[in-house]
Design a protein around this motif. Structure first.
Motif, short mmCIF file in Angstrom:
data_model
loop_
_atom_site.label_atom_id
_atom_site.label_comp_id
_atom_site.label_asym_id
_atom_site.label_seq_id
_atom_site.Cartn_x
_atom_site.Cartn_y
_atom_site.Cartn_z
N MET A 78 0.79 -1.26 0.02
CA MET A 78 -0.10 -0.10 -0.13
C MET A 78 0.98 1.16 0.03
O MET A 78 1.99 1.24 0.72
CB MET A 78 -0.88 -0.01 1.21
CG MET A 78 -1.85 1.25 0.92
SD MET A 78 -2.78 1.66 2.54
CE MET A 78 -1.57 2.64 3.41
N CYS A 79 0.49 2.21 -0.72
CA CYS A 79 1.34 3.32 -1.04
C CYS A 79 0.87 4.52 0.19
O CYS A 79 -0.26 4.79 0.35
CB CYS A 79 1.09 4.06 -2.15
SG CYS A 79 1.93 5.65 -2.42
N ALA A 80 2.13 5.09 0.81
CA ALA A 80 1.52 5.90 2.00
C ALA A 80 1.21 7.41 1.36
O ALA A 80 0.47 8.13 2.02
CB ALA A 80 2.61 6.08 2.81
N GLU A 81 1.75 7.62 0.32
CA GLU A 81 1.25 8.91 -0.56
C GLU A 81 -0.16 8.83 -1.22
O GLU A 81 -0.86 9.75 -1.06
CB GLU A 81 2.39 9.15 -1.74
CG GLU A 81 3.64 9.28 -1.27
CD GLU A 81 3.96 10.81 -0.33
OE1 GLU A 81 3.15 11.74 -0.71
OE2 GLU A 81 4.52 10.86 0.72
N CYS A 82 -0.32 7.95 -2.21
CA CYS A 82 -1.56 7.98 -2.95
C CYS A 82 -2.58 6.99 -2.52
O CYS A 82 -3.68 6.88 -3.21
CB CYS A 82 -1.36 7.88 -4.55
SG CYS A 82 -0.77 6.23 -5.12
N GLU A 83 -2.33 6.07 -1.59
CA GLU A 83 -3.07 5.26 -0.96
C GLU A 83 -3.44 3.97 -1.91
O GLU A 83 -4.42 3.33 -1.66
CB GLU A 83 -4.15 5.76 -0.30
CG GLU A 83 -3.75 6.42 0.83
CD GLU A 83 -5.13 7.09 1.55
OE1 GLU A 83 -6.21 6.88 1.22
OE2 GLU A 83 -4.89 8.15 2.31
N ALA A 84 -2.70 3.60 -2.98
CA ALA A 84 -2.94 2.54 -3.89
C ALA A 84 -2.38 1.67 -3.25
O ALA A 84 -1.54 1.22 -2.71
CB ALA A 84 -2.11 3.15 -5.19
N ASP A 85 -3.34 0.30 -3.57
CA ASP A 85 -3.09 -0.91 -3.38
C ASP A 85 -2.47 -1.83 -4.56
O ASP A 85 -3.09 -1.58 -5.45
CB ASP A 85 -4.13 -1.96 -2.72
CG ASP A 85 -4.63 -1.55 -1.42
OD1 ASP A 85 -3.67 -1.11 -0.79
OD2 ASP A 85 -5.88 -1.27 -1.21
N PHE A 86 -1.41 -2.47 -4.30
CA PHE A 86 -0.77 -3.19 -5.62
C PHE A 86 0.08 -4.24 -5.14
O PHE A 86 0.26 -4.54 -4.05
CB PHE A 86 0.13 -2.18 -6.43
CG PHE A 86 1.30 -1.56 -5.70
CD1 PHE A 86 2.49 -2.17 -5.83
CD2 PHE A 86 1.11 -0.41 -4.98
CE1 PHE A 86 3.75 -1.71 -5.16
CE2 PHE A 86 2.38 0.11 -4.30
CZ PHE A 86 3.48 -0.63 -4.39
N GLU A 87 0.27 -5.18 -6.17
CA GLU A 87 1.10 -6.48 -5.78
C GLU A 87 2.09 -6.13 -6.66
O GLU A 87 2.26 -5.78 -7.75
CB GLU A 87 0.15 -7.62 -6.44
CG GLU A 87 -0.84 -7.91 -5.43
CD GLU A 87 -1.60 -8.97 -5.79
OE1 GLU A 87 -1.65 -9.45 -7.08
OE2 GLU A 87 -2.61 -9.46 -5.11
N LYS A 88 3.38 -6.97 -6.22
CA LYS A 88 4.64 -6.83 -7.14
C LYS A 88 5.43 -8.20 -6.72
O LYS A 88 5.63 -8.64 -5.53
CB LYS A 88 5.48 -5.72 -6.72
CG LYS A 88 6.62 -5.45 -7.31
CD LYS A 88 7.00 -4.05 -7.63
CE LYS A 88 8.22 -4.10 -8.59
NZ LYS A 88 8.25 -2.81 -9.33
N LEU A 89 6.16 -8.64 -7.67
CA LEU A 89 6.79 -9.88 -7.55
C LEU A 89 8.31 -9.04 -7.38
O LEU A 89 8.73 -8.38 -7.74
CB LEU A 89 7.16 -10.58 -8.78
CG LEU A 89 5.99 -11.51 -9.45
CD1 LEU A 89 6.22 -11.99 -10.60
CD2 LEU A 89 5.59 -12.50 -8.48
#
Length: 78
Positions: free
Chosen positions: A7-18
């Motif tokens: 989760m990004c603290a700046e834009c609050e986007a949730d994402f997955e990453k390898l």
């Protein structure tokens, strides 16, 4: 290579990453705003799946016996 949820603290986007390792997760950038202020999230699915004996492609039902109605017929009084 494991996949982590962030989760990004700046834009609050949730994402997955390898990422190659848990240590490498510290150098992940947000794909939406490029911020490095991201936090690794706890993946409850991964924790629950490991304890339940589930494996991909299995027919594990987790003890549910089916049936109709609410909760697979396990409610009392209905």
């Amino acid at each position: 290579m494991p996949m982590y949820e962030f989760m990004c603290a700046e834009c609050e986007a949730d994402f997955e990453k390898l990422v190659p390792s848990a240590d490498a997760a510290a150098s992940v950038d947000c794909p939406h705003c490029a911020s490095r202020k991201v936090h690794k999230k706890l993946s409850l699915f991964g924790v629950g799946a490991a304890k339940s004996g589930y494996s991909p492609g299995s027919s594990y039902t987790g003890g549910f016996s089916g049936g109709g109605g609410c909760c697979g017929g396990m409610c009392s009084g209905h």
